[in-house]
Write a protein that holds these residues in place. Sequence first.
Motif, short mmCIF file in Angstrom:
data_model
loop_
_atom_site.label_atom_id
_atom_site.label_comp_id
_atom_site.label_asym_id
_atom_site.label_seq_id
_atom_site.Cartn_x
_atom_site.Cartn_y
_atom_site.Cartn_z
N ALA A 106 53.01 -12.98 10.11
CA ALA A 106 51.80 -13.50 10.74
C ALA A 106 51.76 -15.03 10.67
N ARG A 107 52.30 -15.59 9.60
CA ARG A 107 52.32 -17.07 9.48
C ARG A 107 53.14 -17.70 10.60
N ALA A 108 54.13 -16.99 11.10
CA ALA A 108 54.96 -17.49 12.19
C ALA A 108 54.44 -17.03 13.56
N GLY A 109 53.35 -16.27 13.55
CA GLY A 109 52.82 -15.71 14.79
C GLY A 109 51.83 -16.62 15.50
N PRO A 110 51.16 -16.10 16.50
CA PRO A 110 50.30 -16.91 17.36
C PRO A 110 49.08 -17.50 16.66
N PHE A 111 48.65 -16.92 15.55
CA PHE A 111 47.45 -17.42 14.87
C PHE A 111 47.79 -18.24 13.62
N GLY A 112 49.08 -18.26 13.22
CA GLY A 112 49.51 -19.04 12.08
C GLY A 112 49.17 -18.45 10.73
N GLU A 113 48.57 -17.29 10.73
CA GLU A 113 48.17 -16.59 9.51
C GLU A 113 47.69 -15.19 9.90
N PRO A 114 47.58 -14.29 8.93
CA PRO A 114 47.07 -12.96 9.26
C PRO A 114 45.60 -13.04 9.67
N ILE A 115 45.23 -12.15 10.58
CA ILE A 115 43.83 -12.08 11.03
C ILE A 115 43.28 -10.68 10.79
N ALA A 116 41.99 -10.60 10.63
CA ALA A 116 41.31 -9.31 10.46
C ALA A 116 41.30 -8.56 11.78
N HIS A 117 41.28 -7.26 11.68
CA HIS A 117 41.11 -6.41 12.86
C HIS A 117 39.72 -6.69 13.46
#
Length: 151
Positions: free
Chosen positions: A51-62
């Motif tokens: 998630a850190r490498a994903g579109p939000f830069g960190e995990p997000i809540a559902h």
Amino acid sequence: MKTFASLADLQALVGHEVAESDWLTVTQEQVNLFADATGDHQWIHVDVERARAGPFGEPIAHGFLTLSLLPRIFETAVAVQGTRMGVNYGLNKVRFTAPVPVGSRLRGRLTLLAYEPLPDNGAQLTWKVVMEREGSDKPVCIAESITRRYT
């Protein structure tokens, strides 16, 4: 916390913002438990490194985890003395307007949209709930929530 002496006291507040909840923090543990409960293990929620490498830069809540916080928001925002119970009756409209990064602090602002008396000494209340994330100008969720309370 806004406390009302009776259910009828809410009727005059239709069309007004009534209360705001306490801040609550969304944790990775909550996200993981929600994923286990619902079967939604999408990596943007539960794989912290990816998630850190994903579109939000960190995990997000559902989004639905965010929505499921409504009871906690109501619990810390509004108390009505002399009522024996309250129940969730449903939702009219829900929008997830911004992501909720893990670690975010959220609160709800409650506006009473409708008050409808019910048989057996109750009322159906329709609320607009705007969930805010601390430090953000954009709400994360806007929901029209219907509750019923009985005296």
